[in-house]
Design an enzyme around this catalytic site. Structure first.
Site, PDB file in Angstrom:
ATOM      1  N   HIS A 125       0.845  -1.197   0.000  1.00 34.49           N
ATOM      2  CA  HIS A 125       0.000   0.000   0.000  1.00 34.49           C
ATOM      3  C   HIS A 125       0.882   1.249   0.000  1.00 34.49           C
ATOM      4  CE1 HIS A 125      -2.991  -2.886   1.471  1.00 34.49           C
ATOM      5  NE2 HIS A 125      -3.929  -1.979   1.246  1.00 34.49           N
ATOM      6  N   ASN A 157       8.250  -4.037   3.529  1.00 36.62           N
ATOM      7  CA  ASN A 157       6.826  -3.727   3.639  1.00 36.62           C
ATOM      8  C   ASN A 157       6.277  -4.110   5.008  1.00 36.62           C
ATOM      9  OD1 ASN A 157       4.113  -3.069   2.773  1.00 36.62           O
ATOM     10  ND2 ASN A 157       3.763  -5.264   2.517  1.00 36.62           N
TER      11      ASN A 157
END
EC number: 3.1.30.-
Length: 313
Positions: A125, A157
């Site tokens: 994201h 991440n």
């Protein structure tokens, strides 16, 4: 006076060359003429611009890079209300999905990220889901693949990039409003022949580009309109948890040059208070796989912040 007349004569002369006349209001005729010629010139041109602006939600949006199938950049507006968890909001109810706002030729798909456990890339994201958990609708909107880019999973991440996202949410306690601009960066490497080459991986049938780095610019505005700016750039690679986030602070103009946009011209230097002087928030890292539902209260900013140097402002 003579100098001013010379400039005016030159301008009128240029317009006269196009129209064959010099008359009052010729500038507006010239502008209309250019618009007409532009319509002919661009009749069969590609769409302009080549990037697409998409408002995913009232508090976040992005500009999409159709060539690389990832965001060019994203922007969020955060307050204490937007990060406050809503009733029955559950990340498990959200699913990654294609963005129908994008032409099928330029979309990424879930299939492009298939086998990410073996390839090492997560659907990362750029606008974090946890930043917009005040409603299920807003959280769902962060799962459009237009908001996603390939990120190394373990060590990035799920770790260091996640730590930076948590730090952003903690900063909301200090600012009346917070804006966050995030995105990918592609940096060249110098090879053995001494030349610089741009080299990056593409994944999936849609050839989604894997960025070499990611950036995040944080702009905090206080109740009395002071502005603090933090600008980070991290390599898309495993990063040791012991490496502090401050290691990845870079001058804002470095990001502007490499990301291809200007942002420091959006606010007055008179309002600018600090650049790249992070608040001393202590993150106690949890083992992989464990999520934190809350953050410790940061230390008062007055404890360690000092006046910026002249080179910072």
């Amino acid at each position: 006076m003579a100098h001013a007349q010379g400039i005016g004569s030159l301008a009128v002369g240029c317009i006269g060359l196009v129209f064959g006349v010099v008359a009052t209001g010729s500038y507006y005729k010239y502008k209309e003429f250019l618009q007409q010629k532009s319509a002919v010139l661009l009749r069969y041109s590609p769409e302009l611009p080549t990037e697409s602006r998409i408002d995913l939600d009232v508090n976040f949006g992005l500009v999409y890079d159709r060539r690389n199938r990832i965001p060019l950049w994203t922007i969020e507006h955060l307050t204490r209300e937007t990060i406050k968890p809503g009733i029955d909001v559950d990340r498990g109810k959200s699913n990654f999905c294609e963005d129908n706002n994008i032409h099928p030729f330029f979309r990424s798909s879930n299939a492009d990220y298939a086998g990410m456990s073996s390839s090492g890339y997560d659907r990362g994201h750029l606008v974090p889901a946890a930043n917009h958990r005040h409603s299920q609708h807003s959280m769902n909107n962060t799962f459009f693949l237009s908001n996603i880019a390939p990120q190394v999973g373990e060590g990035f991440n799920r770790d260091k990039w996640s730590h930076l996202e948590r730090y952003v949410r903690a900063l909301v306690k200090y600012y009346a409003n917070l804006w966050v601009v995030s995105g990918p960066i592609f940096l060249p490497r110098r090879e053995q022949d001494g030349k610089l080459y741009m080299k990056y991986e593409m994944i999936g049938a849609n050839q989604v580009a894997v960025p070499t780095h990611f950036f995040k610019i944080i702009i905090g505005r206080t109740k009395d309109s002071h502005i603090d700016v933090l600008s980070y750039m991290l390599p898309n690679a495993p990063i040791d948890n012991d490496v502090p986030l401050e290691t990845f602070l870079v001058p804002v103009d470095v990001l502007e040059r490499n990301a291809g946009f200007l942002i420091t011209n959006k606010f007055s230097k008179q309002d600018l208070r600090y650049i790249n002087q992070p608040l001393p928030i202590d993150f106690k890292l949890f083992p992989p796989g464990q999520r934190r539902n809350s953050l410790p209260s940061p230390l008062p900013p007055q404890a360690t912040l000092s006046e910026p140097s002249s080179s910072d402002v």
